[in-house]
Design a protein around this motif. Structure first.
Motif, PDB file in Angstrom:
ATOM      1  N   UNK A 211      39.959  49.913  32.853  1.00 50.36           N
ATOM      2  CA  UNK A 211      38.697  49.159  33.513  1.00 50.36           C
ATOM      3  C   UNK A 211      38.073  50.426  34.247  1.00 50.36           C
ATOM      4  N   UNK A 212      36.776  50.117  34.850  1.00 52.92           N
ATOM      5  CA  UNK A 212      36.330  51.025  35.689  1.00 52.92           C
ATOM      6  C   UNK A 212      37.134  51.378  37.086  1.00 52.92           C
ATOM      7  N   UNK A 213      36.909  52.663  37.362  1.00 47.51           N
ATOM      8  CA  UNK A 213      37.791  53.380  38.104  1.00 47.51           C
ATOM      9  C   UNK A 213      37.926  52.466  39.599  1.00 47.51           C
ATOM     10  N   UNK A 214      37.004  51.935  40.146  1.00 46.18           N
ATOM     11  CA  UNK A 214      36.952  51.404  41.374  1.00 46.18           C
ATOM     12  C   UNK A 214      38.010  49.949  41.173  1.00 46.18           C
ATOM     13  N   UNK A 215      37.807  49.412  39.965  1.00 47.02           N
ATOM     14  CA  UNK A 215      38.446  48.150  39.727  1.00 47.02           C
ATOM     15  C   UNK A 215      40.199  48.744  39.558  1.00 47.02           C
ATOM     16  N   UNK A 216      40.393  49.774  38.675  1.00 46.99           N
ATOM     17  CA  UNK A 216      41.699  50.204  38.588  1.00 46.99           C
ATOM     18  C   UNK A 216      42.268  50.755  39.951  1.00 46.99           C
ATOM     19  N   UNK A 217      41.564  51.261  40.791  1.00 47.32           N
ATOM     20  CA  UNK A 217      42.075  51.621  42.059  1.00 47.32           C
ATOM     21  C   UNK A 217      42.397  50.261  42.616  1.00 47.32           C
ATOM     22  N   UNK A 218      41.632  49.204  42.720  1.00 50.35           N
ATOM     23  CA  UNK A 218      41.797  48.051  43.701  1.00 50.35           C
ATOM     24  C   UNK A 218      42.776  47.150  42.821  1.00 50.35           C
ATOM     25  N   UNK A 219      43.324  47.403  41.681  1.00 47.47           N
ATOM     26  CA  UNK A 219      44.525  46.779  41.267  1.00 47.47           C
ATOM     27  C   UNK A 219      45.783  47.554  41.780  1.00 47.47           C
ATOM     28  N   UNK A 220      45.492  49.134  41.553  1.00 46.15           N
ATOM     29  CA  UNK A 220      46.757  49.724  41.859  1.00 46.15           C
ATOM     30  C   UNK A 220      47.158  49.630  43.429  1.00 46.15           C
ATOM     31  N   UNK A 221      46.174  49.387  44.127  1.00 40.06           N
ATOM     32  CA  UNK A 221      46.472  49.049  45.986  1.00 40.06           C
ATOM     33  C   UNK A 221      46.814  47.319  45.966  1.00 40.06           C
ATOM     34  N   UNK A 222      46.706  46.768  45.196  1.00 38.17           N
ATOM     35  CA  UNK A 222      46.694  45.290  44.885  1.00 38.17           C
ATOM     36  C   UNK A 222      45.694  44.471  45.744  1.00 38.17           C
ATOM     37  N   UNK A 223      44.493  44.945  45.374  1.00 39.95           N
ATOM     38  CA  UNK A 223      43.423  44.354  46.149  1.00 39.95           C
ATOM     39  C   UNK A 223      42.534  43.674  45.167  1.00 39.95           C
ATOM     40  N   UNK A 224      42.917  43.629  43.814  1.00 42.21           N
ATOM     41  CA  UNK A 224      42.375  43.096  42.809  1.00 42.21           C
ATOM     42  C   UNK A 224      43.512  42.158  41.847  1.00 42.21           C
TER      43      UNK A 224
END
Length: 263
Positions: free
Chosen positions: A224-237
């Motif tokens: 997915x988009x980088x900001x969304x991958x980031x949020x998944x990795x940090x459990x924010x999405x």
């Protein structure tokens, strides 16, 4: 191009990310609960970030050789009362003091840290990403968009993987469970410009896990988009968000995420 940003850039980002955090909470209800950190209100989140800035500033400014207790850090709790203007000024001042201390000390200066490097470089990078991730939290609580530069986002994920590896090597029981040959995870940002490494392959083994920037078939992949991958990795999405695509063994992804939350 490596995603490691460089000492001066980290100083710039601490200021910039704090300014964006302040903008996110400006005019918001400071008593609102933070969805991704439900034990905090938005005001408490802001005080946590500002307190972290002041704590690290004290470590860097004094060239501390050991941890400094929080009760010895001046103004770490922030202004009394609930005045938004006072909280905003306190946040800005704390970030400015931290960046000033980092610049005065310079890169490579030895100071205490809890991490794998005991120097100012560790803290410049750590506080950049601490502020980035809590800006995600503030954006969620305030209902405003979140964006971040691709190289900053990619380096935030890099650092998390290093943090998990350090935790595992240091005996953290949850991180130590991240082992088992044959299991792999692939995080793949689909929208990054050239020159930013935004694919990560995590490989489990008998002795633990390792990671590298690579494309490869994996047991489970997140795209997915980088900001969304980031949020998944940090459990924010949530992993079932329509903003990302998850392919493969979702139980393995859940297993990973449950053991890798550090901010």
């Amino acid at each position: 191009m490596t995603t490691l940003l460089g000492y001066d850039r980290y100083g710039h980002e601490i200021t910039a990310q704090t300014d964006l955090l302040r903008a996110a909470i400006a005019g918001a209800d400071l008593s609102a609960q933070v969805p991704s950190c439900p034990e905090w209100t938005l005001g408490q989140l802001a005080r946590h970030v500002g307190g972290a800035h002041r704590w690290v500033e004290a470590i860097v400014r004094t060239r501390a050789e050991q941890d400094i207790p929080e009760d010895q850090v001046p103004d770490i709790e922030g202004p009394a009362g609930d005045d938004p203007a006072a909280l905003d000024a306190w946040l800005a001042d704390g970030a400015a003091k931290l960046v000033g201390a980092l610049r005065e000390a310079g890169p490579g200066t030895g100071v205490w840290s809890w991490g794998w490097e005991r120097n100012t470089d560790f803290w410049a990078r750590r506080l950049t990403h601490e502020t980035v991730i809590h800006r995600v939290d503030a954006a969620l609580a305030a209902g405003v968009p979140f964006e971040v530069a691709p190289d900053v986002a990619a380096d935030t994920i890099d650092e998390l993987l290093q943090l998990v590896g350090f935790a595992a090597a240091s005996g953290d029981p949850e991180a130590a469970e991240l082992r088992g040959p044959g299991n792999t995870l692939h995080f793949h940002a689909t929208d990054v410009p050239g020159g930013v490494d935004a694919e990560w392959l995590v490989e489990f083994g008998e002795e633990g896990f390792g990671w590298r920037h690579a494309h490869g078939k994996a047991t489970v992949a997140v795209r997915g988009p980088l900001t969304d991958v980031l949020r998944v990795v940090y459990r924010r999405l949530p992993v079932d968000s329509e903003r990302v695509e998850v392919l493969g063994d979702t139980e393995l992804l859940d297993f990973w995420l449950e053991r890798t939350s550090f901010t």
